[in-house]
Write a protein that holds these residues in place. Structure first.
Motif, PDB file in Angstrom:
ATOM      1  N   LYS A   1       0.821  -1.210   0.000  1.00 56.96           N
ATOM      2  CA  LYS A   1       0.000   0.000   0.000  1.00 56.96           C
ATOM      3  C   LYS A   1       0.853   1.258   0.000  1.00 56.96           C
ATOM      4  O   LYS A   1       0.440   2.292  -0.529  1.00 56.96           O
ATOM      5  N   ILE A   2       2.043   1.188   0.584  1.00 58.86           N
ATOM      6  CA  ILE A   2       2.957   2.329   0.651  1.00 58.86           C
ATOM      7  C   ILE A   2       4.294   1.914   0.053  1.00 58.86           C
ATOM      8  O   ILE A   2       4.796   0.820   0.318  1.00 58.86           O
ATOM      9  N   ASN A   3       4.886   2.772  -0.759  1.00 57.61           N
ATOM     10  CA  ASN A   3       6.185   2.482  -1.350  1.00 57.61           C
ATOM     11  C   ASN A   3       6.984   3.775  -1.487  1.00 57.61           C
ATOM     12  O   ASN A   3       6.409   4.875  -1.520  1.00 57.61           O
ATOM     13  N   ALA A   4       8.300   3.631  -1.566  1.00 60.07           N
ATOM     14  CA  ALA A   4       9.159   4.806  -1.761  1.00 60.07           C
ATOM     15  C   ALA A   4       8.917   5.404  -3.140  1.00 60.07           C
ATOM     16  O   ALA A   4       8.599   4.691  -4.098  1.00 60.07           O
ATOM     17  N   TYR A   5       9.056   6.709  -3.250  1.00 54.71           N
ATOM     18  CA  TYR A   5       8.879   7.394  -4.530  1.00 54.71           C
ATOM     19  C   TYR A   5      10.185   8.042  -4.943  1.00 54.71           C
ATOM     20  O   TYR A   5      10.739   8.881  -4.217  1.00 54.71           O
ATOM     21  N   SER A   6      10.687   7.666  -6.113  1.00 56.14           N
ATOM     22  CA  SER A   6      11.927   8.267  -6.605  1.00 56.14           C
ATOM     23  C   SER A   6      11.865   8.545  -8.098  1.00 56.14           C
ATOM     24  O   SER A   6      12.893   8.676  -8.751  1.00 56.14           O
ATOM     25  N   ALA A   7      10.660   8.607  -8.662  1.00 53.58           N
ATOM     26  CA  ALA A   7      10.509   8.843 -10.094  1.00 53.58           C
ATOM     27  C   ALA A   7      10.658  10.330 -10.411  1.00 53.58           C
ATOM     28  O   ALA A   7      10.740  11.180  -9.518  1.00 53.58           O
ATOM     29  N   PHE A   8      10.679  10.647 -11.715  1.00 52.97           N
ATOM     30  CA  PHE A   8      10.825  12.034 -12.148  1.00 52.97           C
ATOM     31  C   PHE A   8       9.486  12.755 -12.282  1.00 52.97           C
ATOM     32  O   PHE A   8       9.453  13.959 -12.491  1.00 52.97           O
ATOM     33  N   GLY A   9       8.368  12.030 -12.204  1.00 54.70           N
ATOM     34  CA  GLY A   9       7.059  12.657 -12.299  1.00 54.70           C
ATOM     35  C   GLY A   9       6.819  13.617 -11.143  1.00 54.70           C
ATOM     36  O   GLY A   9       7.191  13.344  -9.994  1.00 54.70           O
ATOM     37  N   GLU A  10       6.164  14.734 -11.423  1.00 57.16           N
ATOM     38  CA  GLU A  10       6.014  15.799 -10.432  1.00 57.16           C
ATOM     39  C   GLU A  10       4.603  15.906  -9.863  1.00 57.16           C
ATOM     40  O   GLU A  10       4.294  16.864  -9.161  1.00 57.16           O
ATOM     41  N   THR A  11       3.742  14.906 -10.155  1.00 53.24           N
ATOM     42  CA  THR A  11       2.339  15.061  -9.785  1.00 53.24           C
ATOM     43  C   THR A  11       1.826  13.971  -8.859  1.00 53.24           C
ATOM     44  O   THR A  11       1.338  14.243  -7.776  1.00 53.24           O
ATOM     45  N   PHE A  12       1.927  12.712  -9.270  1.00 52.00           N
ATOM     46  CA  PHE A  12       1.202  11.646  -8.594  1.00 52.00           C
ATOM     47  C   PHE A  12       2.050  10.981  -7.516  1.00 52.00           C
ATOM     48  O   PHE A  12       2.527   9.859  -7.662  1.00 52.00           O
ATOM     49  N   PHE A  13       2.222  11.701  -6.426  1.00 55.33           N
ATOM     50  CA  PHE A  13       2.895  11.174  -5.252  1.00 55.33           C
ATOM     51  C   PHE A  13       2.421  11.977  -4.040  1.00 55.33           C
ATOM     52  O   PHE A  13       1.771  13.019  -4.177  1.00 55.33           O
ATOM     53  N   TYR A  14       2.744  11.485  -2.858  1.00 58.79           N
ATOM     54  CA  TYR A  14       2.432  12.199  -1.626  1.00 58.79           C
ATOM     55  C   TYR A  14       3.735  12.613  -0.949  1.00 58.79           C
ATOM     56  O   TYR A  14       4.774  11.980  -1.127  1.00 58.79           O
ATOM     57  N   ARG A  15       3.647  13.652  -0.133  1.00 53.93           N
ATOM     58  CA  ARG A  15       4.828  14.185   0.562  1.00 53.93           C
ATOM     59  C   ARG A  15       4.472  14.384   2.036  1.00 53.93           C
ATOM     60  O   ARG A  15       3.609  15.193   2.363  1.00 53.93           O
ATOM     61  N   GLY A  16       5.122  13.589   2.883  1.00 51.62           N
ATOM     62  CA  GLY A  16       4.805  13.643   4.307  1.00 51.62           C
ATOM     63  C   GLY A  16       5.278  12.390   4.996  1.00 51.62           C
ATOM     64  O   GLY A  16       6.470  12.055   4.937  1.00 51.62           O
TER      65      GLY A  16
END
Length: 516
Positions: free
Chosen positions: A117-132
């Motif tokens: 359900k939760i995974n690390a985000y390291s892609a170049f996309g600037e929209t579909f992620f959460y920050r917190g």
């Protein structure tokens, strides 16, 4: 990456805000470190073509920065802890899906969503992620609780809301921008113009044959959402707060698997998606997936398996098969039929469509394989001809022949030829074509390897454009579309400097002699 274009095609993705700030160069930097498969951390920095670098609107350097710290399996209680940027997924995507969301493909039975359900985000996309921050906690053997909170700025088009109070007009946003481009004055004005807060909770009960999860997601924006008035937008979300709930489930038993999710938005609309995977024989896998997405269901981060983006205004049934009865042969089939009970962008009435695919794959040996693929899609859209009102059927067909041949332990060749046809009811058929030859060279005991491709394409118009997946730099995805007539080639080089350092480079060039 920098492409050289001839014949009027733009060197950077089109924009509608005027002059861009910089040259059409793309730059990115990524660092990632993993320890014992339990701890990962890293950061990403990226600049799109046309965005300034250490000047103008980006005096701080790159246009986009991202960082993450991700830990998993710390003990029997703490399953996951994520800080910084992360992706999130609940169920089948009716409520929340920020990561990769695959759709229809030649892997015709891969329709079920799954994974963490939760995974690390390291892609170049600037929209579909959460920050917190996010975490998954285990309670005993059968219960898991996942909680997340995100607070970040989003790109949006901010304007005066259409209200009756002329003395104190309300500031609202009319759309969320998802391209990530900040090149021109208009795009820079939209950059980080909103604040978005997201909070979610998921409680899962697991047992031997499956699981059941109860999920909730709440979104809050610092400005109300007030899209421009239009008939097809009649049922979309408006305001500052949106809450949704869902129940997702799967149940495994012998040779079948039932899965699905049912969700409710806070306006009372209910959406559901349910599927079945069945293996009546060890050589055959079948799947069926039904979706009922009402016109008034509302969710910003929904991305279920569906024909159209989002999770609203669609009812459909998908059937797929994977057959491997004969040694060395594999047959993949799917059929998908759907209807849209309300209007859509560019479609001024309820509409329907259908799509079919067949692929036959022959694997002669480890050194040679080939497949033939046929796909046909029929959709309704508004007529472009004044004398013919209403909806017209648009049919697109494509036929692909592809072969892979391993010459030796060093070299592999990949060849493809593909034809596309497009026809609107009552009008002439138009065609498109692409062919390419690719070579992958990986010398044994030598630190440098590479991929080279040369392609030619020729299409009558934009409707017969052709697509081709390309091998890109590490963790980058490239599936360009080609229309008009021209050629394209690229060269990727990879140098394994040491066990901990790898350098990559790419050169690409497209020569378009006729634009459409």
């Amino acid at each position: 990456d920098r492409g050289v274009w001839v014949g009027g095609a733009p060197p950077v993705p089109p924009n509608y805000g005027g002059k861009v700030e910089a040259k059409p160069n793309n730059m990115a930097l990524r660092y990632r470190h993993s320890f014992d498969n339990r701890l990962r951390f890293g950061f990403t920095a990226e600049n799109d073509a046309g965005e300034a670098f250490f000047r103008a609107s980006n005096r701080h350097g790159f246009d986009f920065y991202s960082a993450h710290l991700f830990a998993q399996n710390l003990n029997n209680t703490v399953k996951i802890v994520a800080l910084g940027d992360y992706s999130a997924r609940f169920g089948q995507g009716l409520l929340l899906q920020t990561g990769f969301s695959p759709g229809k493909s030649a892997e015709t039975t891969s329709v079920m969503r799954g994974g963490r359900k939760i995974n690390a985000y390291s892609a170049f996309g600037e929209t579909f992620f959460y920050r917190g921050a996010a975490t998954t906690i285990g309670i005993g053997k059968n219960v898991e609780i996942t909680a997340l909170y995100s607070h970040r700025r989003r790109d949006g088009n901010v304007a005066m809301a259409d209200t009756a109070d002329l003395e104190f007009p309300e500031i609202a946003f009319t759309s969320l921008q998802t391209s990530g481009y900040h090149r021109s004055a208009a795009e820079i004005e939209d950059e980080k113009s909103l604040r978005e807060q997201a909070a979610a909770l998921s409680a899962t009960y697991l047992w031997k044959y499956g699981h059941v999860s109860l999920n909730a997601l709440h979104l809050h924006y610092d400005k109300p959402f007030s899209p421009a008035a239009s008939a097809y937008r009649q049922f979309v979300f408006r305001g500052q707060d949106l809450t949704g709930y869902s129940l997702d489930y799967n149940w495994r038993r012998r040779n079948w698997l039932f899965f699905g999710e049912t969700a409710r938005s806070d306006n009372g609309a209910m959406a559901t998606i349910n599927g079945l995977l069945l293996s009546p024989d060890r050589h055959v896998t079948l799947t069926a997936l039904h979706r009922a997405l009402p016109k008034d269901y509302q969710s910003v981060y929904a991305a279920p398996f569906a024909e159209s983006a989002g999770a609203a205004n669609e009812q459909g049934l998908y059937l797929g098969a994977d057959i491997r009865y004969i040694r060395r042969w594999q047959i993949n089939l799917y059929a998908d039929v759907w209807r849209h009970p309300w209007l859509r962008f560019g479609v001024g009435a309820p509409s329907q469509g259908r799509e079919f695919l067949a692929r036959v794959l022959w694997t002669k040996s480890r050194a040679f394989s080939a497949y033939a693929l046929w796909q046909s899609e029929i959709k309704e859209r508004d007529s472009d001809v004044e004398e013919i009102p209403g909806l017209l059927k648009n049919r697109r067909d494509r036929l692909r022949l592809h072969a892979t041949y391993r010459v030796n332990q060093v070299t592999e060749l990949r060849s493809r030829i593909e034809w596309t046809t497009f026809q609107v009811d009552g009008f002439d058929r138009t065609t498109g074509f692409i062919a390419y030859q690719e070579a992958v060279v990986k010398p044994l005991g030598f630190p440098v390897s590479g991929t080279m491709r040369y392609a030619i394409f020729d299409t009558d118009n934009f409707d017969t454009r052709v697509f081709a997946f390309e091998t890109d730099l590490f963790s980058a995805i490239s599936i360009p579309a080609f229309s008009g007539r021209g050629t394209r080639y690229y060269l990727n080089l990879q140098w394994r400097v040491s066990e901990w350092l790898r350098l990559e480079g790419r050169f690409e060039q497209t020569n378009q002699v006729r634009a459409v």
